[in-house]
Enzyme design. Structure first.
Site, PDB file in Angstrom:
ATOM      1  N   LYS A  37       0.863  -1.194   0.000  1.00  0.00           N
ATOM      2  CA  LYS A  37       0.000   0.000   0.000  1.00  0.00           C
ATOM      3  C   LYS A  37       0.894   1.237   0.000  1.00  0.00           C
ATOM      4  O   LYS A  37       1.978   1.240   0.599  1.00  0.00           O
ATOM      5  CB  LYS A  37      -1.001   0.009   1.166  1.00  0.00           C
TER       6      LYS A  37
ATOM      7  N   ASP B  73      -3.894  -0.055   9.571  1.00  0.00           N
ATOM      8  CA  ASP B  73      -3.845  -0.176   8.108  1.00  0.00           C
ATOM      9  C   ASP B  73      -4.516  -1.444   7.592  1.00  0.00           C
ATOM     10  O   ASP B  73      -4.648  -1.621   6.375  1.00  0.00           O
ATOM     11  CB  ASP B  73      -2.385  -0.205   7.628  1.00  0.00           C
TER      12      ASP B  73
HETATM   13  O1  C5P Z   1      -2.321   0.225  14.345  1.00  0.00           O
HETATM   14  P1  C5P Z   1      -0.868  -0.056  14.090  1.00  0.00           P
HETATM   15  O2  C5P Z   1      -0.377  -1.237  14.848  1.00  0.00           O
HETATM   16  O3  C5P Z   1      -0.541  -0.082  12.645  1.00  0.00           O
HETATM   17  O4  C5P Z   1      -0.107   1.226  14.661  1.00  0.00           O
HETATM   18  C1  C5P Z   1       1.179   1.148  15.175  1.00  0.00           C
HETATM   19  C2  C5P Z   1       1.437   2.366  16.060  1.00  0.00           C
HETATM   20  O5  C5P Z   1       1.495   3.541  15.262  1.00  0.00           O
HETATM   21  C3  C5P Z   1       0.392   2.657  17.097  1.00  0.00           C
HETATM   22  O6  C5P Z   1       0.643   1.944  18.267  1.00  0.00           O
HETATM   23  C4  C5P Z   1       0.571   4.161  17.307  1.00  0.00           C
HETATM   24  O7  C5P Z   1       1.691   4.406  18.136  1.00  0.00           O
HETATM   25  C5  C5P Z   1       0.924   4.643  15.924  1.00  0.00           C
HETATM   26  N1  C5P Z   1      -0.241   5.124  15.174  1.00  0.00           N
HETATM   27  C6  C5P Z   1      -0.791   6.343  15.488  1.00  0.00           C
HETATM   28  N2  C5P Z   1      -1.866   6.781  14.783  1.00  0.00           N
HETATM   29  C7  C5P Z   1      -2.378   6.053  13.768  1.00  0.00           C
HETATM   30  C8  C5P Z   1      -1.820   4.803  13.421  1.00  0.00           C
HETATM   31  C9  C5P Z   1      -0.737   4.363  14.160  1.00  0.00           C
HETATM   32  O8  C5P Z   1      -0.340   7.035  16.397  1.00  0.00           O
HETATM   33  N3  C5P Z   1      -3.431   6.512  13.078  1.00  0.00           N
END
Ligand code: C5P
Length: 309
Positions: free
Chosen positions: A16, A145
């Site tokens: 992506k 994502d």
């Molecule tokens: O949801 P995911 O595991 O992909 O996100 C990893 C980290 O990235 C989260 O724990 C957070 O610290 C950060 N994040 C964020 N805001 C988002 C997506 C991710 O702060 N929209």
């Protein structure tokens, strides 16, 4: 298509690409509200699934060694299979293979795309109805994502990345993806972000051609570029190298990095740029691809497993 022995399904985990990514707010729980336009590449990992006794995950492919240090149970594909089985009230009796092509922790959604591909494969293998809400419910829990990767269609992301709205029709665009080989954990990049927030910046219309798309994107940003560059200064070198290739319309970071992309109107220009960058930087991961709106379309139809597989 149920669980017949010998059935094997294949799902494509497309890379992506965040064409732009604006951080519009920070929530009290620490997550960030985003406005982003996400498309896919015709390049990615592959997940296959077939019925088995118990849950098995084999990881192979050129990028597999990067995952060798982590327990297989913590891989997002394994977690996705367990979570979907639990949501459906069934045992996770499936043998999965993940053919890993995309670099890990690289901002092009590799782990999220793999989890989403696993959910699509299992939904087909287990004969879930198209409107069964379980795969999307599981996707939301697995990561910000994963929902867009599960939907497999170009989309605007809102919320923390989990609110999807259809992307406009996009022209044919070619791209070169470059990863300099430095894994960049997403939480660290968000944590290093500071300064004001950006406004949402969705397009008012559909861009007619690649040059128009690039000019509209030039007025937008990836707001994670500065923090990512502070953590991995090589990103600046990658962006400059892409910008200097002939025919490059725009170079940007994807997601939280460190993968960058260059956009090209012509396939030949992308091919030449990829060849030149690969020759000049043999330690970088350099791939040319085409941007696509419909990644789920590349999932394979069920195929009969070879005898004894
Ligand atoms: O949801 P995911 O595991 O992909 O996100 C990893 C980290 O990235 C989260 O724990 C957070 O610290 C950060 N994040 C964020 N805001 C988002 C997506 C991710 O702060 N929209």
């Amino acid at each position: 298509m149920g669980d017949g022995a010998g059935t094997r399904v294949r799902a494509f985990a497309a890379a992506k690409i965040n064409l732009y990514l604006h951080v519009v707010d920070r929530r009290p729980d620490g997550y960030h509200e985003l406005d982003s336009l996400v498309v896919f590449a015709d390049l990615g990992d592959v997940v296959t699934a077939r019925p088995a006794a118990g849950l098995h995950l084999a990881i192979e492919g050129p990028a597999a060694p990067a995952l060798a240090g982590e327990p297989v149970e913590s891989n997002l594909v394994h977690r996705a299979a367990r979570a979907l089985a639990a949501a459906c009230g069934r045992a996770p009796e499936v043998a999965l293979t993940l053919t890993k092509v995309l670099p890990v922790a690289s901002g092009i959604g590799g782990g999220s795309a793999d989890a989403a591909a696993c959910l699509r494969a299992l939904a087909r293998l287990w004969g879930l109805a198209a409107d069964d809400p379980s795969p999307m419910a599981v996707a939301r829990r697995l990561g910000a994502d994963v929902p867009v990767c599960l939907a497999g269609r170009a989309a605007y992301l809102g919320g923390v990345g989990d609110r999807l709205a259809p992307a406009p029709a996009l022209p044919v665009v070619h791209a070169v993806l470059v990863n300099p080989g430095q894994p960049l954990p997403t939480p660290a990049v968000f944590a290093a972000r500071s300064g004001p927030f950006s406004a949402p910046a969705r397009f008012a219309a559909a861009p007619a051609d690649a040059a128009t798309l690039a000019s509209w994107l030039a007025a937008r940003r990836n707001d994670l570029t500065d923090p990512a560059r502070r953590l991995a200064p090589v990103i600046g070198t990658v962006l400059a190298a892409l910008e200097h290739t002939q025919g490059c319309l725009l170079a940007r970071l994807s997601g939280s990095g460190a993968t960058c992309f260059g956009l090209y109107a012509e396939a030949a220009a992308a091919a030449r740029a990829a060849a030149d960058l690969g020759a000049a930087h043999p330690d970088w991961w350099v791939q040319r691809c085409r941007l696509i709106a419909d990644a789920a379309r590349l999932d394979g139809a069920p195929v009969a497993a070879p005898a004894g597989a």
